[in-house]
Design a protein around this motif. Structure first.
Motif, mmCIF file in Angstrom:
data_model
loop_
_atom_site.group_PDB
_atom_site.id
_atom_site.type_symbol
_atom_site.label_atom_id
_atom_site.label_comp_id
_atom_site.label_asym_id
_atom_site.label_seq_id
_atom_site.Cartn_x
_atom_site.Cartn_y
_atom_site.Cartn_z
ATOM 1 N N LEU A 167 -47.979 7.093 2.046
ATOM 2 C CA LEU A 167 -47.696 7.414 0.647
ATOM 3 C C LEU A 167 -47.804 8.923 0.413
ATOM 4 O O LEU A 167 -46.957 9.524 -0.257
ATOM 5 C CB LEU A 167 -48.679 6.662 -0.260
ATOM 6 C CG LEU A 167 -48.549 6.896 -1.750
ATOM 7 C CD1 LEU A 167 -47.224 6.370 -2.266
ATOM 8 C CD2 LEU A 167 -49.682 6.247 -2.524
ATOM 9 N N GLY A 168 -48.834 9.538 1.004
ATOM 10 C CA GLY A 168 -49.067 10.969 0.816
ATOM 11 C C GLY A 168 -47.895 11.784 1.324
ATOM 12 O O GLY A 168 -47.472 12.752 0.685
ATOM 13 N N SER A 169 -47.343 11.399 2.487
ATOM 14 C CA SER A 169 -46.239 12.200 3.002
ATOM 15 C C SER A 169 -44.978 11.995 2.172
ATOM 16 O O SER A 169 -44.200 12.931 2.003
ATOM 17 C CB SER A 169 -45.990 11.928 4.484
ATOM 18 O OG SER A 169 -46.100 10.586 4.743
ATOM 19 N N ILE A 170 -44.796 10.787 1.628
ATOM 20 C CA ILE A 170 -43.633 10.587 0.740
ATOM 21 C C ILE A 170 -43.780 11.481 -0.500
ATOM 22 O O ILE A 170 -42.843 12.134 -0.943
ATOM 23 C CB ILE A 170 -43.510 9.106 0.310
ATOM 24 C CG1 ILE A 170 -43.251 8.229 1.536
ATOM 25 C CG2 ILE A 170 -42.383 8.925 -0.695
ATOM 26 C CD1 ILE A 170 -43.204 6.744 1.251
ATOM 27 N N MET A 171 -45.017 11.529 -1.030
ATOM 28 C CA MET A 171 -45.257 12.362 -2.220
ATOM 29 C C MET A 171 -44.965 13.826 -1.920
ATOM 30 O O MET A 171 -44.335 14.530 -2.702
ATOM 31 C CB MET A 171 -46.715 12.243 -2.646
ATOM 32 C CG MET A 171 -47.038 10.997 -3.385
ATOM 33 S SD MET A 171 -48.809 11.026 -3.708
ATOM 34 C CE MET A 171 -48.950 9.640 -4.789
ATOM 35 N N LEU A 172 -45.443 14.280 -0.770
ATOM 36 C CA LEU A 172 -45.266 15.681 -0.405
ATOM 37 C C LEU A 172 -43.781 15.986 -0.197
ATOM 38 O O LEU A 172 -43.297 17.052 -0.559
ATOM 39 C CB LEU A 172 -46.044 15.958 0.886
ATOM 40 C CG LEU A 172 -46.431 17.400 1.154
ATOM 41 C CD1 LEU A 172 -47.251 17.962 0.015
ATOM 42 C CD2 LEU A 172 -47.212 17.510 2.459
ATOM 43 N N TYR A 173 -43.064 15.024 0.353
ATOM 44 C CA TYR A 173 -41.636 15.207 0.627
ATOM 45 C C TYR A 173 -40.860 15.338 -0.681
ATOM 46 O O TYR A 173 -40.043 16.217 -0.855
ATOM 47 C CB TYR A 173 -41.120 14.012 1.440
ATOM 48 C CG TYR A 173 -39.712 14.173 1.927
ATOM 49 C CD1 TYR A 173 -39.444 14.840 3.128
ATOM 50 C CD2 TYR A 173 -38.636 13.667 1.199
ATOM 51 C CE1 TYR A 173 -38.152 14.994 3.580
ATOM 52 C CE2 TYR A 173 -37.338 13.815 1.641
ATOM 53 C CZ TYR A 173 -37.101 14.482 2.828
ATOM 54 O OH TYR A 173 -35.811 14.641 3.278
ATOM 55 N N PHE A 174 -41.144 14.436 -1.635
ATOM 56 C CA PHE A 174 -40.412 14.454 -2.909
ATOM 57 C C PHE A 174 -41.082 15.335 -3.962
ATOM 58 O O PHE A 174 -40.568 15.452 -5.072
ATOM 59 C CB PHE A 174 -40.260 13.032 -3.452
ATOM 60 C CG PHE A 174 -39.273 12.201 -2.682
ATOM 61 C CD1 PHE A 174 -37.913 12.463 -2.784
ATOM 62 C CD2 PHE A 174 -39.691 11.194 -1.844
ATOM 63 C CE1 PHE A 174 -36.996 11.705 -2.067
ATOM 64 C CE2 PHE A 174 -38.779 10.439 -1.130
ATOM 65 C CZ PHE A 174 -37.428 10.694 -1.234
ATOM 66 N N ARG A 175 -42.223 15.895 -3.637
ATOM 67 C CA ARG A 175 -42.988 16.717 -4.590
ATOM 68 C C ARG A 175 -43.260 15.973 -5.897
ATOM 69 O O ARG A 175 -43.109 16.522 -6.994
ATOM 70 C CB ARG A 175 -42.217 18.003 -4.932
ATOM 71 C CG ARG A 175 -41.850 18.835 -3.746
ATOM 72 C CD ARG A 175 -42.852 19.922 -3.613
ATOM 73 N NE ARG A 175 -42.625 20.686 -2.413
ATOM 74 C CZ ARG A 175 -42.513 21.997 -2.376
ATOM 75 N NH1 ARG A 175 -42.604 22.681 -3.476
ATOM 76 N NH2 ARG A 175 -42.365 22.619 -1.252
ATOM 77 N N ASP A 176 -43.552 14.689 -5.797
ATOM 78 C CA ASP A 176 -43.768 13.900 -7.001
ATOM 79 C C ASP A 176 -44.936 12.961 -6.752
ATOM 80 O O ASP A 176 -45.062 12.387 -5.682
ATOM 81 C CB ASP A 176 -42.507 13.078 -7.304
ATOM 82 C CG ASP A 176 -42.794 11.912 -8.235
ATOM 83 O OD1 ASP A 176 -42.889 12.159 -9.437
ATOM 84 O OD2 ASP A 176 -42.942 10.775 -7.745
ATOM 85 N N THR A 177 -45.815 12.840 -7.730
ATOM 86 C CA THR A 177 -46.888 11.859 -7.578
ATOM 87 C C THR A 177 -46.727 10.730 -8.588
ATOM 88 O O THR A 177 -46.907 9.572 -8.263
ATOM 89 C CB THR A 177 -48.274 12.492 -7.802
ATOM 90 O OG1 THR A 177 -48.241 13.191 -9.051
ATOM 91 C CG2 THR A 177 -48.646 13.428 -6.707
ATOM 92 N N TYR A 178 -46.340 11.105 -9.803
ATOM 93 C CA TYR A 178 -46.328 10.170 -10.935
ATOM 94 C C TYR A 178 -45.469 8.927 -10.670
ATOM 95 O O TYR A 178 -45.949 7.797 -10.724
ATOM 96 C CB TYR A 178 -45.819 10.935 -12.155
ATOM 97 C CG TYR A 178 -45.802 10.178 -13.447
ATOM 98 C CD1 TYR A 178 -46.977 9.691 -13.985
ATOM 99 C CD2 TYR A 178 -44.610 9.973 -14.130
ATOM 100 C CE1 TYR A 178 -46.957 9.006 -15.185
ATOM 101 C CE2 TYR A 178 -44.587 9.296 -15.329
ATOM 102 C CZ TYR A 178 -45.758 8.806 -15.846
ATOM 103 O OH TYR A 178 -45.734 8.130 -17.036
ATOM 104 N N ILE A 179 -44.176 9.154 -10.346
ATOM 105 C CA ILE A 179 -43.259 8.021 -10.175
ATOM 106 C C ILE A 179 -43.600 7.239 -8.897
ATOM 107 O O ILE A 179 -43.697 6.014 -8.906
ATOM 108 C CB ILE A 179 -41.798 8.524 -10.108
ATOM 109 C CG1 ILE A 179 -41.428 9.294 -11.360
ATOM 110 C CG2 ILE A 179 -40.851 7.351 -9.856
ATOM 111 C CD1 ILE A 179 -41.154 8.465 -12.569
#
Lengths: 269, 271
Positions: A167-179
């Motif tokens: 999950l963390g790497s997906i967040m970092l990739y898309f620069r998004d946490t909220y969605i």
């Protein structure tokens, strides 16, 4: 690795104590309590304790309140653990300390382990408070097999840690946490048997539950707490849980490395 | 009046540009509410929903899908305004709140303009979903063609007044995140979104009285599930109007108080 582990643990502990002592903590406890309260009101006041005939077969127990209290508690544990570990790197990015972290030769394993274990401290307090409130509302702990419950919970927490890396790497990739995080949490609540057994869902939705460590962790944890069964009784769930954790862990380690490289390339572009 | 419309338009444009810069917004507009509704529907499945279900004391067990759908529709209207008010507090961080207060614009215009704009943007997609789902679920009973528009109008007006009240609170409070936790989910549990208010114990009914959504949902369900005519809903409509009037007076009084406080102390934190 241990030096980084100790340093990260200490830093995050100080941040928790000094900067945000209450907000996340209270929020997490309250949302679990609301889930339990909703189930309590529905069970006692709307349906007067009358369950559907298949519930006991599907759930492995007829005790609805214990079923939901444990569901709500482990779900909130999953959410907290996933948030704490997966948001670590993107928070560093937002606060401007990611470059410094990536440039040092510090161990990434130590970093994540430190973040995870420090988070576990906070999550442990939340867990105890929710179980205590659940106990007041009718959670039955008389048959608990303490040792099995502890082992199952530890393996489950390990699997959340592995899932958090992905999950963390997906967040970092898309620069998004909220969605990203909220979508995962909402889907997880639907398909992991948190407040109702997965078997009630339409057939095409059920396979999604096989991707969620929470589903297997909850089944094994419930049978050890409510029925008092041992490890052997939940061997199938535990095997699935361990296999899933290994898969998530492998993907997570790979994805973190790839996204870190991408982030560094972007920074120095 | 012209000024009010100008403010409303400006706030609408600003809010739209701020929120719709990425297509990810559709997750919070449709995907989340729809999955939450499905989750709520299935969390009733473990209970006895048959012919002798205790639920029949409050509503027919067959209508549970429609009951939840109207509940969630109302909740989404009110929830989008809790979100909107939460974003209102960003004006403080961004430092734009001082600019608004220095301009000669009507304070209540900004507050209700923002609420109305965010309401429109936040609910159209889920409302469409709710209509389609209601057709699929079935069981809708209405006295006339006007029932649905009237229900929506009552819902929208009440939501804007509730939103204005929240905007005022979030605007003048230092740590408003906490309010989010104590207003959002209790509204979901106690105002009749998922559990009939009549089923709640006494203390639960008392909490339900605090939320305007309770009165709105009762009227909405009378209109589309019970098939009540206009004269039959008049008494409950009267009670709702009284509650909204009190809320409106309280909000406008609070704005005046907060501004006086700010003029005197240079501090926008009223509480």
């Amino acid at each position: 690795m241990w030096q980084t582990f100790r340093a990260t643990f200490r830093r995050n502990y100080l941040t928790m104590r000094r900067a945000y002592p209450w907000s996340f903590f209270i929020g997490n406890i309250l949302s679990a309590v609301y889930t339990v309260l909703f189930a309590y009101l529905t069970y006692n006041y709307v349906f007067l304790g009358q369950m559907e005939t298949r519930f006991a077969d599907f759930a492995g127990t007829g005790d609805y309140i214990s079923y939901v209290v444990l569901g709500g508690t482990v779900y909130s544990l999953a959410v907290s653990m996933l948030m704490i570990v997966s948001r670590a790197l993107i928070t560093e990015l937002r606060e401007g300390s990611l470059e410094a972290l990536l440039l040092t030769p510090s161990s990434r394993k130590g970093y994540f382990l430190g973040t995870g274990l420090q988070g576990l401290m906070r999550v442990g307090i939340e867990f105890s408070v929710i179980i205590l409130i659940g106990w007041f509302l009718g959670l039955n702990l008389t048959h608990i097999n303490g040792l099995t419950a502890f082992i199952v919970l530890s393996i489950t927490i390990g699997s959340f840690f592995a899932q958090a890396l992905v999950l963390g790497s997906i967040m970092l990739y898309f620069r998004d946490t909220y969605i990203t995080q909220n979508t995962l949490f909402i889907v997880m609540a639907l398909v992991s048997g948190v407040t109702f057994p997965v078997q009630y869902l339409p057939g095409w939705l059920q396979p999604l539950s096989m991707m969620m460590p929470l589903n297997y962790g909850l089944q094994a944890f419930r049978s050890s707490v409510i029925e008092g069964s041992g490890l052997w009784a939940s061997r199938n769930e535990l095997t699935s849980l361990i296999v899933l954790s290994l898969i998530y862990f492998g993907i997570g380690i790979w994805a973190v490395q790839v996204t870190e490289k991408r982030v560094v390339e972007k920074i120095f572009d | 009046m012209k000024e009010l419309i100008q403010v409303l338009g400006a706030e609408m444009k600003k809010s739209h540009r701020l929120n719709f810069h990425s297509s990810l917004i559709y997750f919070s507009l449709l995907v989340w509410p729809a999955i939450t509704y499905v989750s709520a529907y299935y969390s009733f499945k473990p209970f006895d929903l048959g012919e002798y279900s205790p639920l029949n004391r409050f509503l027919s067990a067959e209508n549970i899908g429609l009951f939840l759908l109207t509940g969630y529709l109302g909740y989404i209207f009110f929830w989008s305004l809790v979100q909107s008010a939460w974003q209102m507090s960003f004006e403080r961080y961004a430092g734009t709140i001082e600019l608004i207060f220095l301009s000669p614009v009507s304070r209540l215009g900004v507050i209700y303009g923002r609420a109305a704009a965010d309401l429109l943007a936040g609910v159209w997609l889920f409302s469409t979903f709710a209509f389609l789902a209601a057709v699929l679920v079935g069981g809708v009973q209405i006295a006339g063609w006007w029932s649905v528009p009237l229900g929506l109008l009552v819902l929208a007006v009440s939501a804007v007044i509730w939103g204005g009240f929240l905007n005022v609170i979030f605007l003048f409070s230092r740590d408003s995140g906490f309010l989010y936790t104590i207003l959002d989910e209790p509204m979901l549990i106690f105002s009749g979104v998922r559990i009939p208010v009549a089923a709640l114990p006494c203390w639960g009914k008392l909490i339900a009285l605090v939320f305007p959504l309770t009165y709105v949902l009762a009227i909405l369900r009378d209109l589309v599930i019970e098939g009540y005519g206009f004269t039959q809903i008049l008494p409950s409509l009267g009670v709702l109007l009284a509650v909204l009037a009190v809320l409106f007076l309280f909000s406008s009084r609070l704005v005046i108080l907060a501004e006086k406080h700010a003029l005197k102390t240079g501090n926008l934190n009223l509480f």
